[in-house]
Structures are given as structure tokens and as C-alpha cells.
Design a protein around this motif. Structure first.
Motif, PDB file in Angstrom:
ATOM      1  N   GLN A  97       0.828  -1.194   0.000  1.00  0.00           N
ATOM      2  CA  GLN A  97       0.000   0.000   0.000  1.00  0.00           C
ATOM      3  C   GLN A  97       0.866   1.249   0.000  1.00  0.00           C
ATOM      4  O   GLN A  97       1.881   1.318   0.699  1.00  0.00           O
ATOM      5  N   GLU A  98       0.461   2.232  -0.785  1.00  0.00           N
ATOM      6  CA  GLU A  98       1.170   3.506  -0.836  1.00  0.00           C
ATOM      7  C   GLU A  98       0.625   4.449   0.248  1.00  0.00           C
ATOM      8  O   GLU A  98      -0.445   4.219   0.808  1.00  0.00           O
ATOM      9  N   ALA A  99       1.369   5.497   0.520  1.00  0.00           N
ATOM     10  CA  ALA A  99       0.984   6.454   1.569  1.00  0.00           C
ATOM     11  C   ALA A  99       0.019   7.481   0.983  1.00  0.00           C
ATOM     12  O   ALA A  99       0.395   8.601   0.629  1.00  0.00           O
ATOM     13  N   ARG A 100      -1.252   7.087   0.899  1.00  0.00           N
ATOM     14  CA  ARG A 100      -2.245   7.910   0.206  1.00  0.00           C
ATOM     15  C   ARG A 100      -3.467   8.254   1.052  1.00  0.00           C
ATOM     16  O   ARG A 100      -4.351   8.966   0.561  1.00  0.00           O
ATOM     17  N   ALA A 101      -3.575   7.771   2.272  1.00  0.00           N
ATOM     18  CA  ALA A 101      -4.782   8.028   3.055  1.00  0.00           C
ATOM     19  C   ALA A 101      -4.461   8.030   4.539  1.00  0.00           C
ATOM     20  O   ALA A 101      -3.802   7.124   5.046  1.00  0.00           O
ATOM     21  N   ILE A 102      -4.938   9.064   5.218  1.00  0.00           N
ATOM     22  CA  ILE A 102      -4.843   9.116   6.676  1.00  0.00           C
ATOM     23  C   ILE A 102      -6.123   9.753   7.198  1.00  0.00           C
ATOM     24  O   ILE A 102      -6.613  10.739   6.636  1.00  0.00           O
TER      25      ILE A 102
END
Length: 281
Positions: A97-102
Motif C-alpha cells: 500500500q502507498e501512503a495515500r490516506a490518513i
């Protein structure tokens, strides 16, 4: 609450400008995208000195998301349930998973900072990944609001979609030739309305772009795209009473190619509601 979303295009290069904007504009919550650094490299100190709490998620010099808030951030969540991963040349359910949602909860409002995949090209695997990513986000949103219909929920960030022709002023972005304006992408964006969300900025600011490419004098010519949004559930949308697109942030020294989008909320009606869920896992 004064909430903003901004693709800062490298927070370490623009930390002073970003913090100064937050202080000057009295921003309570800032959702950031493309921080372009690892979590431990985020310039926390500059935000903390200005009175902000920060939750960040970054894996490398690409992508990355964060939320800064004057109030404590609760129930911080990295990635949404079902979020797909991507690795070039590979397929399957267990891709990284890429760092695209927080996501985080602030004063009962569930805030997501999202950096939707670009898609790259209509025949690129990243385009398929983008559509899958959006569909999984829509499903998560639909499930969340079905379980908690009164939840003030907002999806904010860079959606990498110009949902209507009025949102596209860049002559190089052409339906049938490029991403961001293809019918499947626009349909994926509209699906969030069926999931229970509305664009809370458009009714107040019907025109205006949020992104201009650095190349070919796109900004002086105002050849931009509207691709940064604040989408809200009914409970969230009902609280919105003002909105702004800060076009001038595209000017000056070391600007991002995106500008902040702001929504003003009156949450006084929700302060007495002890039943709002503090979620999610």
C-alpha cells in the motif's frame, strides 16, 4: 471549525509557507497531500510551535499524507479498510500500500486526507489501480455512512479528477487522450454522491481551479484544473457556511502547483450530541 486541504508538493520545501498560511488564515484543521517524506522526516516542530498537533504518514520521497489540527487528533487511521496496493508489473490482493490516506477525528468530525492515484495514462496499470482505489474508497464510505448516518465525515484532498468540463482549463488534458477527464474517472467521482457525500465547496464557489502545471505558463494563462475537493456527509455539509479557494497561494516564491481549498463549519449544533461515534478501525 475552519478546515482546509492542500497538496503541498513537498512539505519540507514549503513548511514555512504552509505554517504561515495556517496561522494567517486561522486554519483549525489542515489536510495535506504529497508531503514527499517519510513519517519521521516530517517537520513536526514548525507546526507544534504554531500550536498544531500532527499525524503524518509517508514512506519515501513520493506521495505521503498528513493532518494538522489545533485540537487533539483522535482515532488516527493509516489507510482505509480495503484500500488496494500497487506495484508495477505485479498483480494480486497483497500488493504494498502507498501512503495515500490518513484519517483522524477532530471534535467529532471524521477527517480524511487523501491523495488519489494519478492514473498516469489510459492504458497504464496505474489507471486500473486508480479506479479500483476509488471504488474501494466509495465502498468504505458507503458502509461507514450506512452504519453511522449522522456522522460528520469529510473526504478531502487531491482527487486527480476534473469531474466536469468546467473543471478543466488545461488544453493538454483531453478526454480520450489523457487521464483526469475520462468517463470512468468522472463516473467514479460521481459515485461518492450516491455513497452519501456532496461537494461542499462548489455550491459556494461554482468556478475556479485548484491546480496549475508548472510548465507552459499554465498559471499566468489560467489554464488549470479543479481537482482538489472537500466532500462531506449530510451532517458535515449542513454545518458548512463558507468556502474559499486561495488562488494567490500559487504565486510568490516556491509555490506548490496546487492551492488550498477551505471550508468553514459551524459545529455548535453538534456540540451537545453525545452520541456521535468516535471511530474507526
Amino acid at each position: 471549525m475552519r478546515l482546509a486541504t492542500w497538496n503541498v508538493n513537498s512539505i519540507r520545501a514549503r513548511v514555512t509557507r504552509t505554517v504561515e498560511f495556517c496561522v494567517r488564515e486561522h486554519i483549525d484543521v489542515l489536510a495535506m497531500q504529497e508531503i514527499k517524506c517519510k513519517t519521521e522526516q516530517f517537520p513536526y516542530a514548525a507546526f507544534e510551535e504554531a500550536g498544531y498537533h500532527v499525524a503524518a504518514h509517508g514512506l519515501n520521497q513520493w506521495n505521503g499524507v498528513a493532518i494538522a489540527s489545533r485540537e487533539p487528533l483522535e482515532d488516527v487511521e493509516i489507510g482505509f479498510p480495503g484500500m488496494p496496493g500497487f506495484e508495477k508489473g505485479k498483480e494480486g490482493p497483497d500488493l504494498p500500500q502507498e501512503a495515500r490516506a490518513i484519517g483522524a477525528t477532530v471534535n467529532g468530525v471524521r477527517v480524511w486526507s487523501l491523495y488519489v492515484p494519478n492514473g498516469r495514462g489510459l492504458d497504464d496499470p496505474h489507471y486500473v489501480y486508480k479506479l479500483d482505489w476509488l471504488d474501494k474508497l466509495r465502498q468504505y464510505t458507503s458502509d461507514t455512512l450506512a452504519a453511522h448516518p449522522d456522522l460528520p465525515l469529510t473526504l478531502t484532498g487531491d482527487f486527480n479528477i476534473a469531474p466536469t468540463d468546467a473543471d478543466n482549463g488545461d488544453p493538454t488534458v483531453v478526454e480520450g487522450a489523457t487521464t483526469h477527464v475520462s468517463p470512468p474517472e468522472r463516473e467514479a467521482f460521481r459515485a461518492f454522491e450516491a455513497a452519501g457525500l456532496t461537494d461542499v465547496v462548489r455550491p459556494l464557489i461554482p468556478t475556479g481551479y485548484t491546480y496549475w502545471d508548472y510548465k507552459q505558463l499554465r498559471f499566468p494563462r489560467n489554464e488549470g484544473l479543479r481537482i482538489d475537493f472537500i466532500l462531506g456527509s449530510q451532517a458535515f455539509a449542513d454545518a458548512v457556511h463558507g468556502a474559499e479557494i486561495h488562488r494567490n497561494e500559487r504565486k510568490g516564491e516556491v509555490p506548490s502547483d496546487h492551492v488550498p481549498v477551505v471550508a468553514d463549519l459551524d459545529l455548535s449544533g453538534a456540540d451537545d450530541d453525545d452520541d456521535l461515534p468516535m471511530i474507526f478501525g
